[in-house]
Motif scaffolding. Structure first.
Motif, PDB file in Angstrom:
ATOM      1  N   PHE A 402       0.873  -1.235  -0.008  1.00 21.36           N
ATOM      2  CA  PHE A 402      -0.111  -0.057  -0.029  1.00 21.36           C
ATOM      3  C   PHE A 402       0.723   1.204  -0.035  1.00 21.36           C
ATOM      4  O   PHE A 402       1.620   1.368   0.881  1.00 21.36           O
ATOM      5  CB  PHE A 402      -1.044  -0.257   1.273  1.00 21.36           C
ATOM      6  CG  PHE A 402      -1.645   1.276   1.439  1.00 21.36           C
ATOM      7  CD1 PHE A 402      -2.382   1.873   0.439  1.00 21.36           C
ATOM      8  CD2 PHE A 402      -1.852   1.898   2.636  1.00 21.36           C
ATOM      9  CE1 PHE A 402      -3.279   2.987   0.618  1.00 21.36           C
ATOM     10  CE2 PHE A 402      -2.420   3.274   2.915  1.00 21.36           C
ATOM     11  CZ  PHE A 402      -3.153   3.702   1.653  1.00 21.36           C
ATOM     12  N   ASN A 404       0.582   5.064   0.447  1.00 23.32           N
ATOM     13  CA  ASN A 404      -0.433   5.814   1.189  1.00 23.32           C
ATOM     14  C   ASN A 404      -0.157   7.110   0.640  1.00 23.32           C
ATOM     15  O   ASN A 404       0.631   7.922   0.937  1.00 23.32           O
ATOM     16  CB  ASN A 404       0.025   5.639   2.833  1.00 23.32           C
ATOM     17  CG  ASN A 404      -1.111   6.259   3.374  1.00 23.32           C
ATOM     18  OD1 ASN A 404      -1.945   7.210   2.799  1.00 23.32           O
ATOM     19  ND2 ASN A 404      -1.098   6.490   4.783  1.00 23.32           N
ATOM     20  N   SER A 406      -1.801   9.250   1.367  1.00 25.40           N
ATOM     21  CA  SER A 406      -2.061  10.549   2.434  1.00 25.40           C
ATOM     22  C   SER A 406      -0.858  11.195   2.800  1.00 25.40           C
ATOM     23  O   SER A 406      -0.867  12.163   3.331  1.00 25.40           O
ATOM     24  CB  SER A 406      -3.215  10.028   3.339  1.00 25.40           C
ATOM     25  OG  SER A 406      -4.301   9.549   2.912  1.00 25.40           O
TER      26      SER A 406
END
Ligand SMILES: *[C@@H]1O[C@H](CO)[C@@H](O)[C@H](O)[C@H]1NC(C)=O
Ligand SMILES: *[C@@H]1O[C@H](CO)[C@@H](O)[C@H](O)[C@H]1NC(C)=O
Ligand SMILES: *[C@@H]1O[C@H](CO)[C@@H](O)[C@H](O)[C@H]1NC(C)=O
Ligand SMILES: *[C@@H]1O[C@H](CO)[C@@H](O)[C@H](O)[C@H]1NC(C)=O
Ligand SMILES: *[C@@H]1O[C@H](CO)[C@@H](O)[C@H](O)[C@H]1NC(C)=O
Length: 547
Positions: A402, A404, A406
């Protein structure tokens, strides 16, 4: 400390706002990582003020917390949004297809959820309309496919001229000149350099030649620069089969997204364009049917109507006079036959056949350490979003990587491509709108895209992707993920390594050359790039129109 300010807004967020947020929050993050917390807070306040006052005035969610900077900025600007909103829908799970079919006597626009299993209502008439809507999309795509040309680069242009209008500069160059003021928090100019490729990536031998920090909204400049050099370009309008209108409509709309101006101001240039075109002889001859516009944003950005609750976007493509021309877009409105989707630009712009071949060899041999990967950010409050589920599944599974978004710099070529060239499968759930640039980034990295919604690619790109989507992608219905909590990594384990390798070879050797936008001065002999495919098909259509 966590601060959370929430405001309710009356209608769902529009995807475009969110698309904007994708690049701006990443840019903000890059910037913020270098400055002090105090300044950060000041900027937050500034942004908060500007967004809540100048975007639409009805921001849904404004939230921030010091520990989740990015996420909060995201909320700040975009809140959450249903995936495919056209304004006025009150149902987050559906999107509104205005004027789905010509001649429909439905008094209300039809709403439906997007997915392979479209029928969610027990109302028979509604189900019928939904089925009909899908049928209409498929019919359009068949028409588009019938224009696929097998013209080669070596072919002469006899009788297939392209006339490029010399538009007044207010319709293109002057818009580029406004790049520094286009987005309040970011200087957009670097993305428009190199005729739309953005800054070259040099100090990086990892990728090889021809890599740039290309922005997803840069197609207007890329096509314009290429078309001016096209061997079939003619200067006599009587020799032309197609007429290219180099209006930078995407940049036009982009400059108003974050400013509080009236609809009249936003539509000003669109109306001027229509007036200008109507005075041109070629336009009058065919009422614009043989005219082409390339627009670098998604179709919904140009489809504000009088009924729209949201002031988002211009009404360029809703103007009566704009119905006849062909519109080339990174995301089409599925129920308008003259909207045609073409690949989002990627970071790779090869100059020669060899640049392409070197890259193909590199990625076909790549050591794909991750079985699955997902690069993205959660969509905080979109109930419809399966992203959160996918992120949970991925981050708790050792075989899934993953990235991210963000917290990572997902708008930079290096971080994304590094992950994708080392993954077997790349998850591509819909984001702020059904299509994703990331689908093309994964294809050109040899990573098999996993799609959850047919509108992400299958209903978009009839010229660049084959009808048989099993050749290049895996489809998992988002409903199965949402409702049955289907484990995506497990499902993908069921794809045999042989099937995987067949798909990858098809993607890398058959599709990849046609998905990239080659360098402006490229000399390709062996391959047709995404630009050449588009223009060849337009020429075939133009020739048929004329006979
Ligand atoms: C936008 O501008 C109009 C006209 O100047 C003004 O009445 C309105 O309050 C402004 N909206 C916001 C959200 O600032
Ligand atoms: C119009 O709507 C009516 C009632 O819903 C229906 O019976 C009729 O077939 C529709 N006509 C067309 C052309 O769709
Ligand atoms: C494409 O090529 C095939 C075989 O070479 C030919 O039969 C066909 O007519 C061509 N199609 C077009 C549209 O030129
Ligand atoms: C992604 O990053 C954000 C911001 O740093 C963080 O709040 C979130 O928990 C991260 N998600 C995962 C699954 O690690
Ligand atoms: C994988 O394949 C097996 C055998 O065909 C099947 O029983 C199973 O349900 C599949 N798993 C998933 C997650 O699709």
């Amino acid at each position: 400390m966590a601060v959370s300010i929430s405001r309710r807004r009356s209608k769902p967020y529009r995807k475009q706002e969110a698309k904007q947020s994708y690049f701006h929050f990443s840019a903000i993050y890059n910037f913020l990582s270098r400055i002090s917390v105090a300044l950060f807070l000041l900027i937050l306040i500034y942004l908060w003020c500007s967004f809540s006052t100048i975007i639409t005035g009805n921001i849904v969610h404004v939230c921030f917390s010091s520990s989740r900077k990015l996420h909060s900025l995201y909320c700040l600007s975009a809140g959450t949004h249903p995936s495919f909103e056209i304004p006025t829908s009150t149902n987050n799970h559906s999107f509104l297809a205005p004027r789905i079919f010509e001649g429909s006597n439905a008094t209300e626009p039809v709403k439906f959820s997007v997915g392979s299993n479209l029928v969610t209502s027990n109302n028979g008439r509604y189900d019928e309309e939904v089925a009909n809507a899908v049928k209409v999309v498929e019919e359009h795509l068949q028409v588009h496919r019938s224009w696929r040309s097998n013209r080669t680069n070596a072919e002469s242009c006899s009788g297939e001229g392209i006339y490029v209008y010399d538009l007044p500069s207010k319709f293109n160059k002057d818009l580029v000149g406004q790049c520094s003021k286009m987005i309040p928090w970011q200087d957009f100019c670097s993305y428009l350099s190199n005729d739309g490729f953005g800054k070259a990536i040099i100090a990086n031998n990892k990728f090889g030649k021809g890599w740039y920090q290309t922005h997803q909204y840069s197609l207007e400049l890329i096509f314009h620069s290429r078309i001016l050099k096209h061997p079939c370009r003619v200067y006599n309008e009587n020799e032309a089969k197609i007429f290219y209108v180099p209006f930078y409509g995407g940049l036009d709309v982009l400059r108003w997204h974050f400013k509080n101006v009236s609809n009249d101001v936003k539509d000003g240039l669109s109306l001027e364009l229509v007036n200008w075109l109507q005075r041109q002889r070629p336009w009058k001859r065919n009422e614009g049917k043989d005219h082409v516009l390339v627009l670098g944003k998604i179709s919904w950005d140009f489809r504000r109507t009088n009924n729209s609750e949201s002031p988002w976007g211009t009404s360029l493509l809703e103007l009566e006079k704009m119905q006849n021309p062909i519109k080339i877009l990174i995301e089409r409105q599925p129920w308008h036959a003259n909207d045609i989707g073409v690949p989002h630009p990627t970071y790779f712009h090869p100059s020669s056949d060899n640049d392409i071949i070197s890259w193909q060899l590199k990625i076909i041999r790549s050591n794909r350490k991750s079985f699955v990967s997902f690069a993205g950010a959660a969509r905080s409050d979109a109930e419809d979003s399966i992203r959160r589920i996918l992120i949970d599944q991925c981050s708790s599974n050792g075989r899934c990587k993953f990235l991210n978004c963000s917290s990572a710099k997902c708008n930079e070529a290096e971080s994304i491509i590094d992950v994708f060239v080392e993954s077997e499968f790349c998850l591509q759930p819909p984001g702020d709108s059904p299509t994703r640039k990331s689908v093309f980034d994964s294809l050109i990295s040899g990573c098999i895209p996993v799609l959850f919604d047919p509108f992400t690619a299958y209903y978009q790109y009839p010229w660049h992707l084959p009808e048989d989507h099993d050749k290049y992608s895996v489809f998992i219905d988002k409903k199965e993920v949402k409702e049955k909590n289907l484990n995506v990594v497990e499902r993908l384990s069921n794809v045999s390594s042989r099937e995987r390798e067949n798909m990858r070879r098809y993607i890398v050797y058959e599709l990849l050359p046609g998905l990239v936008y080659a360098d402006h001065n490229a000399l390709l002999y062996k391959f047709q790039d995404a630009f050449a495919i588009t223009i060849n098909n337009l020429l075939l259509r133009g020739t048929r129109l004329a006979t």
